[in-house]
Design a protein around this motif. Structure first.
Motif, PDB file in Angstrom:
ATOM      1  N   TYR A 334       0.817  -1.214   0.000  1.00 59.25           N
ATOM      2  CA  TYR A 334       0.000   0.000   0.000  1.00 59.25           C
ATOM      3  C   TYR A 334       0.853   1.269   0.000  1.00 59.25           C
ATOM      4  CZ  TYR A 334      -3.538  -3.407   1.414  1.00 59.25           C
ATOM      5  OH  TYR A 334      -4.358  -4.500   1.471  1.00 59.25           O
ATOM      6  N   THR A 335       2.005   1.219   0.615  1.00 62.14           N
ATOM      7  CA  THR A 335       2.867   2.394   0.730  1.00 62.14           C
ATOM      8  C   THR A 335       4.104   2.208  -0.144  1.00 62.14           C
ATOM      9  OG1 THR A 335       4.174   1.531   2.577  1.00 62.14           O
ATOM     10  CG2 THR A 335       2.100   2.651   3.121  1.00 62.14           C
ATOM     11  N   PRO A 336       4.827   3.297  -0.436  1.00 61.65           N
ATOM     12  CA  PRO A 336       6.055   3.163  -1.235  1.00 61.65           C
ATOM     13  C   PRO A 336       7.076   2.214  -0.603  1.00 61.65           C
ATOM     14  CG  PRO A 336       5.365   5.449  -1.158  1.00 61.65           C
ATOM     15  CD  PRO A 336       4.456   4.703  -0.230  1.00 61.65           C
ATOM     16  N   ARG A 337       7.197   2.249   0.722  1.00 62.19           N
ATOM     17  CA  ARG A 337       8.158   1.349   1.359  1.00 62.19           C
ATOM     18  C   ARG A 337       7.723  -0.100   1.200  1.00 62.19           C
ATOM     19  NH1 ARG A 337       9.639  -1.214   6.182  1.00 62.19           N
ATOM     20  NH2 ARG A 337      11.882  -1.034   6.625  1.00 62.19           N
ATOM     21  N   GLU A 338       6.432  -0.362   1.323  1.00 66.03           N
ATOM     22  CA  GLU A 338       5.931  -1.720   1.155  1.00 66.03           C
ATOM     23  C   GLU A 338       6.120  -2.200  -0.278  1.00 66.03           C
ATOM     24  OE1 GLU A 338       1.974  -1.097   2.485  1.00 66.03           O
ATOM     25  OE2 GLU A 338       2.370  -1.792   4.538  1.00 66.03           O
ATOM     26  N   GLN A 339       5.916  -1.307  -1.234  1.00 64.92           N
ATOM     27  CA  GLN A 339       6.136  -1.665  -2.636  1.00 64.92           C
ATOM     28  C   GLN A 339       7.607  -1.984  -2.888  1.00 64.92           C
ATOM     29  OE1 GLN A 339       4.559   1.729  -4.705  1.00 64.92           O
ATOM     30  NE2 GLN A 339       2.435   1.302  -4.101  1.00 64.92           N
ATOM     31  N   LYS A 340       8.488  -1.228  -2.246  1.00 65.70           N
ATOM     32  CA  LYS A 340       9.916  -1.507  -2.372  1.00 65.70           C
ATOM     33  C   LYS A 340      10.257  -2.851  -1.745  1.00 65.70           C
ATOM     34  CE  LYS A 340      14.484   0.343  -1.209  1.00 65.70           C
ATOM     35  NZ  LYS A 340      15.235   1.436  -0.517  1.00 65.70           N
ATOM     36  N   ALA A 341       9.610  -3.168  -0.618  1.00 63.71           N
ATOM     37  CA  ALA A 341       9.859  -4.450   0.041  1.00 63.71           C
ATOM     38  C   ALA A 341       9.440  -5.614  -0.847  1.00 63.71           C
ATOM     39  CB  ALA A 341       9.114  -4.502   1.369  1.00 63.71           C
ATOM     40  N   VAL A 342       8.310  -5.468  -1.518  1.00 67.51           N
ATOM     41  CA  VAL A 342       7.842  -6.520  -2.426  1.00 67.51           C
ATOM     42  C   VAL A 342       8.852  -6.735  -3.550  1.00 67.51           C
ATOM     43  CG1 VAL A 342       6.083  -7.126  -4.140  1.00 67.51           C
ATOM     44  CG2 VAL A 342       5.406  -6.219  -1.912  1.00 67.51           C
ATOM     45  N   LYS A 343       9.336  -5.635  -4.121  1.00 62.63           N
ATOM     46  CA  LYS A 343      10.309  -5.753  -5.211  1.00 62.63           C
ATOM     47  C   LYS A 343      11.607  -6.379  -4.718  1.00 62.63           C
ATOM     48  CE  LYS A 343      12.486  -3.138  -8.947  1.00 62.63           C
ATOM     49  NZ  LYS A 343      13.763  -3.845  -8.818  1.00 62.63           N
ATOM     50  N   THR A 344      12.049  -5.973  -3.522  1.00 65.58           N
ATOM     51  CA  THR A 344      13.273  -6.546  -2.959  1.00 65.58           C
ATOM     52  C   THR A 344      13.123  -8.042  -2.746  1.00 65.58           C
ATOM     53  OG1 THR A 344      13.832  -4.463  -1.848  1.00 65.58           O
ATOM     54  CG2 THR A 344      14.864  -6.478  -1.001  1.00 65.58           C
ATOM     55  N   ALA A 345      11.995  -8.442  -2.169  1.00 67.53           N
ATOM     56  CA  ALA A 345      11.758  -9.863  -1.934  1.00 67.53           C
ATOM     57  C   ALA A 345      11.728 -10.642  -3.242  1.00 67.53           C
ATOM     58  CB  ALA A 345      10.454 -10.054  -1.166  1.00 67.53           C
ATOM     59  N   ALA A 346      11.056 -10.087  -4.246  1.00 61.80           N
ATOM     60  CA  ALA A 346      10.948 -10.779  -5.536  1.00 61.80           C
ATOM     61  C   ALA A 346      12.308 -10.930  -6.203  1.00 61.80           C
ATOM     62  CB  ALA A 346       9.988 -10.015  -6.449  1.00 61.80           C
ATOM     63  N   ASP A 347      13.146  -9.906  -6.087  1.00 60.58           N
ATOM     64  CA  ASP A 347      14.458  -9.930  -6.741  1.00 60.58           C
ATOM     65  C   ASP A 347      15.424 -10.921  -6.094  1.00 60.58           C
ATOM     66  OD1 ASP A 347      13.557  -8.048  -8.505  1.00 60.58           O
ATOM     67  OD2 ASP A 347      14.513  -6.342  -7.499  1.00 60.58           O
ATOM     68  N   THR A 348      15.165 -11.333  -4.863  1.00 61.18           N
ATOM     69  CA  THR A 348      16.073 -12.257  -4.196  1.00 61.18           C
ATOM     70  C   THR A 348      15.803 -13.706  -4.557  1.00 61.18           C
ATOM     71  OG1 THR A 348      14.635 -12.379  -2.238  1.00 61.18           O
ATOM     72  CG2 THR A 348      16.380 -10.714  -2.217  1.00 61.18           C
ATOM     73  N   PHE A 349      14.706 -13.971  -5.268  1.00 63.04           N
ATOM     74  CA  PHE A 349      14.366 -15.333  -5.663  1.00 63.04           C
ATOM     75  C   PHE A 349      14.860 -15.636  -7.080  1.00 63.04           C
ATOM     76  CE2 PHE A 349      10.993 -14.805  -2.407  1.00 63.04           C
ATOM     77  CZ  PHE A 349      11.234 -15.960  -1.670  1.00 63.04           C
ATOM     78  N   ARG A 350      15.110 -16.905  -7.309  1.00 66.04           N
ATOM     79  CA  ARG A 350      15.372 -17.366  -8.665  1.00 66.04           C
ATOM     80  C   ARG A 350      14.028 -17.443  -9.381  1.00 66.04           C
ATOM     81  NH1 ARG A 350      17.524 -23.445 -10.161  1.00 66.04           N
ATOM     82  NH2 ARG A 350      17.164 -23.316 -12.425  1.00 66.04           N
ATOM     83  N   ALA A 351      13.879 -16.673 -10.428  1.00 66.55           N
ATOM     84  CA  ALA A 351      12.579 -16.479 -11.079  1.00 66.55           C
ATOM     85  C   ALA A 351      11.986 -17.783 -11.611  1.00 66.55           C
ATOM     86  CB  ALA A 351      12.723 -15.471 -12.213  1.00 66.55           C
ATOM     87  N   ASN A 352      10.664 -17.860 -11.565  1.00 68.49           N
ATOM     88  CA  ASN A 352       9.914 -18.974 -12.122  1.00 68.49           C
ATOM     89  C   ASN A 352       9.103 -18.438 -13.308  1.00 68.49           C
ATOM     90  OD1 ASN A 352       8.025 -21.035 -12.693  1.00 68.49           O
ATOM     91  ND2 ASN A 352       8.009 -21.712 -10.557  1.00 68.49           N
ATOM     92  N   PRO A 353       9.293 -18.980 -14.525  1.00 70.59           N
ATOM     93  CA  PRO A 353       8.584 -18.439 -15.696  1.00 70.59           C
ATOM     94  C   PRO A 353       7.079 -18.639 -15.646  1.00 70.59           C
ATOM     95  CG  PRO A 353       9.751 -20.478 -16.273  1.00 70.59           C
ATOM     96  CD  PRO A 353      10.182 -20.101 -14.887  1.00 70.59           C
ATOM     97  N   GLU A 354       6.586 -19.449 -14.721  1.00 71.08           N
ATOM     98  CA  GLU A 354       5.155 -19.736 -14.667  1.00 71.08           C
ATOM     99  C   GLU A 354       4.343 -18.609 -14.019  1.00 71.08           C
ATOM    100  OE1 GLU A 354       4.685 -23.431 -12.686  1.00 71.08           O
ATOM    101  OE2 GLU A 354       5.449 -24.632 -14.368  1.00 71.08           O
ATOM    102  N   PHE A 355       4.999 -17.731 -13.270  1.00 73.66           N
ATOM    103  CA  PHE A 355       4.271 -16.618 -12.658  1.00 73.66           C
ATOM    104  C   PHE A 355       5.235 -15.478 -12.356  1.00 73.66           C
ATOM    105  CE2 PHE A 355       5.517 -19.549  -9.270  1.00 73.66           C
ATOM    106  CZ  PHE A 355       6.146 -18.704  -8.359  1.00 73.66           C
ATOM    107  N   LYS A 356       4.673 -14.303 -12.142  1.00 70.85           N
ATOM    108  CA  LYS A 356       5.471 -13.137 -11.768  1.00 70.85           C
ATOM    109  C   LYS A 356       5.606 -13.100 -10.251  1.00 70.85           C
ATOM    110  CE  LYS A 356       4.255 -10.270 -15.761  1.00 70.85           C
ATOM    111  NZ  LYS A 356       3.687  -8.964 -16.206  1.00 70.85           N
ATOM    112  N   THR A 357       6.824 -13.155  -9.782  1.00 69.07           N
ATOM    113  CA  THR A 357       7.075 -13.279  -8.349  1.00 69.07           C
ATOM    114  C   THR A 357       6.509 -12.100  -7.570  1.00 69.07           C
ATOM    115  OG1 THR A 357       9.125 -14.474  -8.871  1.00 69.07           O
ATOM    116  CG2 THR A 357       8.855 -13.693  -6.613  1.00 69.07           C
TER     117      THR A 357
END
Length: 530
Positions: A334-357
């Motif tokens: 909901y907030t800019p910091r939370e959006q940044k947290a989501v992006k940070t968390a997603a970037d730390t994973f090895r991506a799966n082509p079946e869905f957007k992390t």
């Protein structure tokens, strides 16, 4: 419950919500550390319980903190509730069964578990400075206090020992300043007030003897399961700084005492650090560097450290990079910091082509998580959207009667429940003051003396010592640099400082040169054994 060499976490799903495969944490990578994150109410505590149960079943001892009190249910048999049976069916967990796990309860206050203590000397000046929120000048005074205790044979065991030593330093500030560097009465007074605050917050329960033996949190039961040590932290969380400092001290003890084992087939101990943001919040740079060093090196001791927190941004990047096993529950954006947290968390994973992390993180339901663990030669697996398996033990707290029964039959019952107060800095300095005809150091409430075990060989300034002594210009109210005469009123003729000065006189040049070297080398854990 677990396949050989693996800990079952849950079942991953395909985009159409059908079961894909089972997700495991490989025990041989259990000491590569991990991270469990997610917003409040998304299932982090249950995931912690599932992992603790799995490690215990594999014969690995576990240490974890119980922030809200509901993790205590791990010691009781679970109940076959409908929603748990449904989850087991969803992930095709045919071996699901209820069980209770061997548990030892600990509590700094001795109310909901066995008492946990350490000594002032073992805590060291760096962690004490962190606990007291000391300034740089006050950190320097603490370092000098520990040095004086070492050279003067003054054991620092509890708060009254350090208080007595600081009183002594305030009365002999001139002598001490000539030997170790400037010590002002203002800094000494500030530290004494800080000790009073710690005492009012209950920290006196933590300092003293008998000190915790690391072997008592690394036990296995008669049936081969690892014993789960649960720290009652609901009251301790009223003082977050004490909570974080205690767990950091425990990590340092593990690092100091355990031998190198490389990469074993399974960890020797798994350590869950709940509410991990408290460790890193407002921590000075030197402490963050030490934490990073401990996390990096303790793996070779066979210890896995798992941080549990709400936001991945709570953990510094240098530490985050060392956490190979990841469980990410839902995050809100909901907030800019939370959006940044989501992006940070997603970037730390090895991506799966079946869905957007990043999209999946915000869509996860309760008890569902993105999971990626180390596999093969230690590479992270592709992130999978996973339904976490139901725990075998009870979800929820024990009753008071159930907890009391477990405490009474505990393998450490009676070992830590009574205080021991042997002769230490307080008694020694008080005796010297009385001998010199001066009013003794004010007494505080004392426990009944009892025969104590032999003193540990750890030096007062050994662990978590600071790299320098600092200066007190910011707090200077006066400069007591006048030379104090021998036989100063109030103490016997040959004081601790005078004895140290006599010894130093034989080789002043070498003492001064070595002083800084010793303080630098002692570092985070006393002496890091390479």
């Amino acid at each position: 419950m677990d396949d050989a060499g693996k800990l079952f976490l849950g079942g991953s799903r395909k985009p159409d919500d059908t079961l894909k495969k089972a997700e495991y944490l490989h025990l041989k990578f259990g000491n590569r550390h991990g991270l469990v994150t997610g917003a409040t109410g998304t299932g982090k505590t249950v995931t912690l319980q599932v992992m603790a149960e799995g490690f215990s079943a594999a014969g690995v001892p576990v240490f974890c903190s119980d922030i809200k009190g509901d993790l205590s249910g791990i010691a009781a048999m679970g109940e076959p509730k409908d929603f748990l049976l449904k989850r087991a069916e969803q992930i095709q967990f045919a071996d699901y069964d209820n069980a209770a796990f061997p548990t030892i309860f600990w509590d700094l206050y001795g109310e909901k578990g066995h008492r946990v203590r350490t000594t002032i000397a073992e805590m060291g000046p760096l962690l004490l400075a962190r606990l007291m929120d000391a300034t740089e000048a006050q950190e320097g005074v603490l370092n000098i206090a520990f040095k004086i205790a070492d050279e003067g044979g003054l054991p620092l065991l509890d708060l009254k020992d350090l208080q007595a030593l600081l009183t002594y330093m305030g009365e002999h500030a001139g002598e001490i300043s000539q030997r170790y560097g400037f010590v002002s009465k203002a800094s000494v007074g500030s530290l004494q007030r800080g000790l009073l605050v710690l005492e009012q917050q209950g920290a006196e329960h933590f300092f003293g003897e008998p000190a915790l033996k690391i072997t008592d949190i690394m036990r296995t039961s008669q049936d081969g399961r690892g014993v789960i040590s649960v720290l009652a932290a609901d009251k301790l969380m009223m003082n977050p700084r004490l909570y974080a400092t205690f767990l950091l001290w425990l990590l340092s003890e593990l690092f100091e005492e355990l031998p190198e084992v490389g990469d074993p087939e399974k960890p020797r101990l798994v350590f869950f650090f709940d509410e991990a943001h408290l460790l890193f919040s407002e921590a000075p740079k030197v402490l963050l560097e030490r934490v990073e060093q401990v996390v990096r090196l303790i793996r070779s001791k066979g210890v896995g450290v798992y941080f549990i927190t709400q936001n991945p941004l709570d953990v510094p990047e240098t530490v985050l990079a060392q956490l190979g096993n990841r469980v990410q529950h839902a995050l809100r954006a909901y907030t800019p910091r939370e959006q940044k947290a989501v992006k940070t968390a997603a970037d730390t994973f090895r991506a799966n082509p079946e869905f957007k992390t990043d999209e999946a993180i915000t869509q996860l339901g309760t008890g569902e998580a993105l999971v990626s663990t180390l596999e093969g030669k230690g590479a992270p697996s592709m992130v999978e959207r996973t339904l976490i398996r139901p725990p075998a033990a009870r979800i929820g707290p024990l009753t008071d009667d159930e907890r009391r029964k477990i405490l009474n039959t505990s393998p450490v019952a009676g070992q830590y429940d009574k205080d021991i107060d042997r002769e230490s800095a307080f008694e020694i300095l008080m005796a010297r003051a009385e001998k010199a005809g001066k009013a003794p150091v004010p007494k505080r409430a004392e426990v009944e003396p009892e025969a104590a075990p032999a003193p540990r060989e750890d030096s007062a300034a050994g662990r978590w010592s600071l790299p320098g002594f600092g200066n007190d210009e910011a707090e200077e109210e006066e400069a007591p640099r006048k030379k104090a005469g021998a036989g100063r009123a109030g103490y016997q003729r040959e004081t601790v400082i005078e004895a140290a000065m006599k010894s130093a006189a034989r080789s002043v040049a070498s003492q001064v040169a070595n002083q800084i070297g010793r303080a630098l080398v002692r570092g985070i854990l006393g002496s890091l054994k390479r």
